[in-house]
Design a protein around this motif. Structure first.
Motif, PDB file in Angstrom:
ATOM      1  N   ILE A   1      50.123 -18.418  29.175  1.00 19.66           N
ATOM      2  CA  ILE A   1      48.722 -18.051  29.052  1.00 19.66           C
ATOM      3  C   ILE A   1      47.822 -19.495  29.031  1.00 19.66           C
ATOM      4  O   ILE A   1      46.843 -19.428  29.676  1.00 19.66           O
ATOM      5  N   ASN A   2      48.243 -20.391  28.095  1.00 19.59           N
ATOM      6  CA  ASN A   2      47.623 -21.494  27.719  1.00 19.59           C
ATOM      7  C   ASN A   2      47.651 -22.366  29.204  1.00 19.59           C
ATOM      8  O   ASN A   2      46.590 -22.821  29.453  1.00 19.59           O
ATOM      9  N   GLU A   3      48.649 -22.289  29.750  1.00 21.17           N
ATOM     10  CA  GLU A   3      49.045 -23.128  30.996  1.00 21.17           C
ATOM     11  C   GLU A   3      47.795 -22.596  32.023  1.00 21.17           C
ATOM     12  O   GLU A   3      47.262 -23.369  32.725  1.00 21.17           O
ATOM     13  N   PHE A   4      47.996 -21.350  32.218  1.00 22.98           N
ATOM     14  CA  PHE A   4      46.979 -20.678  32.949  1.00 22.98           C
ATOM     15  C   PHE A   4      45.524 -21.031  32.712  1.00 22.98           C
ATOM     16  O   PHE A   4      44.750 -21.547  33.644  1.00 22.98           O
ATOM     17  N   VAL A   5      45.178 -20.892  31.498  1.00 24.60           N
ATOM     18  CA  VAL A   5      43.746 -20.974  30.937  1.00 24.60           C
ATOM     19  C   VAL A   5      43.316 -22.591  31.357  1.00 24.60           C
ATOM     20  O   VAL A   5      42.250 -23.006  31.633  1.00 24.60           O
ATOM     21  N   GLU A   6      44.221 -23.587  31.152  1.00 21.20           N
ATOM     22  CA  GLU A   6      43.923 -25.093  31.239  1.00 21.20           C
ATOM     23  C   GLU A   6      43.964 -25.300  32.696  1.00 21.20           C
ATOM     24  O   GLU A   6      42.827 -26.254  33.084  1.00 21.20           O
ATOM     25  N   ASN A   7      45.005 -24.774  33.607  1.00 24.04           N
ATOM     26  CA  ASN A   7      45.051 -25.380  35.017  1.00 24.04           C
ATOM     27  C   ASN A   7      44.920 -24.300  36.071  1.00 24.04           C
ATOM     28  O   ASN A   7      44.974 -24.649  36.934  1.00 24.04           O
ATOM     29  N   GLY A   8      44.673 -23.112  35.545  1.00 21.98           N
ATOM     30  CA  GLY A   8      44.351 -21.999  36.581  1.00 21.98           C
ATOM     31  C   GLY A   8      45.524 -21.900  37.383  1.00 21.98           C
ATOM     32  O   GLY A   8      46.812 -22.079  37.037  1.00 21.98           O
ATOM     33  N   LEU A   9      45.618 -21.700  38.608  1.00 16.74           N
ATOM     34  CA  LEU A   9      46.490 -21.236  39.224  1.00 16.74           C
ATOM     35  C   LEU A   9      47.533 -22.186  40.282  1.00 16.74           C
ATOM     36  O   LEU A   9      48.316 -21.892  40.841  1.00 16.74           O
ATOM     37  N   TYR A  10      46.881 -23.390  39.979  1.00 14.02           N
ATOM     38  CA  TYR A  10      47.909 -24.660  40.564  1.00 14.02           C
ATOM     39  C   TYR A  10      47.555 -26.003  39.765  1.00 14.02           C
ATOM     40  O   TYR A  10      46.288 -26.001  39.526  1.00 14.02           O
ATOM     41  N   ILE A  11      48.390 -26.852  40.098  1.00 11.83           N
ATOM     42  CA  ILE A  11      47.996 -28.197  39.612  1.00 11.83           C
ATOM     43  C   ILE A  11      47.945 -29.002  41.031  1.00 11.83           C
ATOM     44  O   ILE A  11      47.074 -29.707  41.179  1.00 11.83           O
ATOM     45  N   SER A  12      48.900 -28.443  41.778  1.00  9.18           N
ATOM     46  CA  SER A  12      49.133 -29.512  43.254  1.00  9.18           C
ATOM     47  C   SER A  12      48.341 -28.477  44.123  1.00  9.18           C
ATOM     48  O   SER A  12      48.876 -27.457  44.195  1.00  9.18           O
ATOM     49  N   LYS A  13      47.555 -28.904  44.894  1.00 10.88           N
ATOM     50  CA  LYS A  13      46.793 -28.213  45.852  1.00 10.88           C
ATOM     51  C   LYS A  13      47.593 -27.832  47.079  1.00 10.88           C
ATOM     52  O   LYS A  13      48.458 -28.621  47.294  1.00 10.88           O
ATOM     53  N   ASN A  14      47.343 -26.767  47.542  1.00 12.54           N
ATOM     54  CA  ASN A  14      47.905 -26.184  48.740  1.00 12.54           C
ATOM     55  C   ASN A  14      49.563 -25.919  48.654  1.00 12.54           C
ATOM     56  O   ASN A  14      50.221 -26.110  49.621  1.00 12.54           O
ATOM     57  N   ARG A  15      50.055 -25.543  47.324  1.00 11.43           N
ATOM     58  CA  ARG A  15      51.118 -25.095  47.145  1.00 11.43           C
ATOM     59  C   ARG A  15      51.021 -23.581  47.072  1.00 11.43           C
ATOM     60  O   ARG A  15      50.805 -23.237  45.660  1.00 11.43           O
ATOM     61  N   ARG A  16      51.551 -22.884  48.034  1.00 17.89           N
ATOM     62  CA  ARG A  16      51.441 -21.424  47.763  1.00 17.89           C
ATOM     63  C   ARG A  16      52.253 -20.840  46.804  1.00 17.89           C
ATOM     64  O   ARG A  16      52.142 -19.861  45.976  1.00 17.89           O
ATOM     65  N   GLY A  17      53.731 -21.363  46.781  1.00 23.29           N
ATOM     66  CA  GLY A  17      54.561 -20.926  45.738  1.00 23.29           C
ATOM     67  C   GLY A  17      54.326 -21.114  44.226  1.00 23.29           C
ATOM     68  O   GLY A  17      54.381 -20.057  43.600  1.00 23.29           O
ATOM     69  N   GLU A  18      53.409 -22.055  44.046  1.00 17.07           N
ATOM     70  CA  GLU A  18      53.002 -22.501  42.732  1.00 17.07           C
ATOM     71  C   GLU A  18      51.898 -21.343  42.316  1.00 17.07           C
ATOM     72  O   GLU A  18      51.863 -20.975  41.156  1.00 17.07           O
ATOM     73  N   MET A  19      50.987 -20.975  43.262  1.00 20.51           N
ATOM     74  CA  MET A  19      49.848 -20.032  43.014  1.00 20.51           C
ATOM     75  C   MET A  19      50.447 -18.902  42.962  1.00 20.51           C
ATOM     76  O   MET A  19      50.210 -18.131  41.669  1.00 20.51           O
ATOM     77  N   TYR A  20      51.743 -18.316  43.354  1.00 25.80           N
ATOM     78  CA  TYR A  20      52.051 -16.923  43.111  1.00 25.80           C
ATOM     79  C   TYR A  20      52.974 -16.982  41.600  1.00 25.80           C
ATOM     80  O   TYR A  20      52.929 -16.104  41.122  1.00 25.80           O
ATOM     81  N   LEU A  21      53.466 -18.039  41.655  1.00 28.41           N
ATOM     82  CA  LEU A  21      54.307 -18.206  40.125  1.00 28.41           C
ATOM     83  C   LEU A  21      53.559 -18.169  39.166  1.00 28.41           C
ATOM     84  O   LEU A  21      53.887 -17.397  37.974  1.00 28.41           O
ATOM     85  N   ARG A  22      52.432 -18.820  39.231  1.00 29.10           N
ATOM     86  CA  ARG A  22      51.362 -18.880  38.163  1.00 29.10           C
ATOM     87  C   ARG A  22      50.729 -17.403  38.176  1.00 29.10           C
ATOM     88  O   ARG A  22      50.464 -17.045  36.804  1.00 29.10           O
ATOM     89  N   LEU A  23      50.321 -16.901  39.114  1.00 30.19           N
ATOM     90  CA  LEU A  23      49.678 -15.418  39.160  1.00 30.19           C
ATOM     91  C   LEU A  23      50.343 -14.328  38.372  1.00 30.19           C
ATOM     92  O   LEU A  23      50.138 -13.790  37.681  1.00 30.19           O
ATOM     93  N   TYR A  24      51.830 -14.392  38.941  1.00 31.29           N
ATOM     94  CA  TYR A  24      52.773 -13.431  38.369  1.00 31.29           C
ATOM     95  C   TYR A  24      53.267 -13.550  36.825  1.00 31.29           C
ATOM     96  O   TYR A  24      53.240 -12.805  36.027  1.00 31.29           O
ATOM     97  N   GLY A  25      53.241 -14.977  36.686  1.00 24.63           N
ATOM     98  CA  GLY A  25      53.859 -15.410  35.381  1.00 24.63           C
ATOM     99  C   GLY A  25      52.754 -15.161  34.335  1.00 24.63           C
ATOM    100  O   GLY A  25      52.936 -14.652  33.124  1.00 24.63           O
ATOM    101  N   VAL A  26      51.356 -15.551  34.776  1.00 22.75           N
ATOM    102  CA  VAL A  26      50.365 -15.097  33.480  1.00 22.75           C
ATOM    103  C   VAL A  26      50.168 -13.700  33.350  1.00 22.75           C
ATOM    104  O   VAL A  26      50.007 -13.076  31.996  1.00 22.75           O
ATOM    105  N   LEU A  27      50.507 -12.718  34.369  1.00 24.60           N
ATOM    106  CA  LEU A  27      50.356 -11.400  34.038  1.00 24.60           C
ATOM    107  C   LEU A  27      51.371 -10.716  33.479  1.00 24.60           C
ATOM    108  O   LEU A  27      51.148  -9.937  32.632  1.00 24.60           O
TER     109      LEU A  27
END
Length: 229
Positions: free
Chosen positions: A71-97
């Motif tokens: 949760i801290n990671e999501f709050v600090e960095n949102g859905l991605y660190i590296s832009k245009n990486r769809r896999g990272e966005m979904y990992l973070r979306l599903y991960g934080v939920l």
């Protein structure tokens, strides 16, 4: 680094977990010749019902803390660190939920272990939190979500709506009905609720039992830090 400097770098949930671990670690029990007798005494002192509930208590602390890192990671960095990486966005979306869902499980067990009143009401309130309902819709029961009227629904996330801040996620449900979700606000609301129940647990347990002076002061310092910040 001073204790205060250290605490200022971690979340309130993590501090609560340190206090809970202190309650487990510093609860005074006599030394008994067998492990079983030692566990029975610890169970009695903690006022738990089952012999190995102390081990569940420790598992709840670990689960709460580990999920908070996500949760801290999501709050600090949102859905991605590296832009245009769809896999990272979904990992973070599903991960934080799912991290939120894990914390609900830990809190549910903690309120049972410490014999809270109105446990059913608390569980229902936790299940209705926006972050948990969203988790069930898009990160768990996505194609067979059963609503409060026992109707089956399904949900899709509009990929084009995912951005770093996750402040306008488009959720499409059956019949092409849509919702715009601010995940950042949902997670903030969720964490405030978790902190509320952790405060109740710590306030109830820290001051209702006897600890050695140094151990109590260590835990009280952390509790006072939370209340000041």
């Amino acid at each position: 680094m001073t204790d205060e400097e250290y605490l200022s770098k971690i979340s309130k949930v993590e501090i609560y977990c340190e206090i809970l671990l202190g309650i487990l670690r510093y609860t005074n029990v006599k030394i008994y010749p067998t492990e079983e007798e030692q566990i029975k005494q610890l169970t009695k002192k903690l006022k738990f019902q089952n012999l190995y509930d102390y081990d569940l208590f420790r598992a709840c602390i670990d689960q709460m803390e580990d999920a908070q890192y996500a949760i801290n990671e999501f709050v600090e960095n949102g859905l991605y660190i590296s832009k245009n990486r769809r896999g990272e966005m979904y990992l973070r979306l599903y991960g934080v939920l799912n991290a939120c869902y894990l914390q609900v499980g830990a809190i549910t067990d903690l309120i049972r272990l410490f014999n809270f009143q109105n446990q059913k009401k608390i569980r229902q309130k936790l299940k209705k939190l926006n972050a948990i309902e969203l988790r069930n819709k898009i990160a768990s029961h996505t194609t067979n979500y059963i609503d409060k009227n026992n109707n089956i629904n399904y949900y899709k996330v509009a990929q084009s709506s995912l951005d770093k801040k996750a402040s306008g996620i488009l959720i499409v449900r059956k019949n092409e009905e849509v919702d715009y979700i601010n995940l950042t606000e949902y997670v903030s609301e969720f964490t405030n609720t978790i902190e509320f129940y952790l405060e109740q647990i710590v306030n109830k347990e820290l001051y209702s039992r006897t600890f050695k002076k140094e151990a109590f002061e260590w835990m009280e310092f952390r509790h006072n830090f939370i209340k000041k910040n």
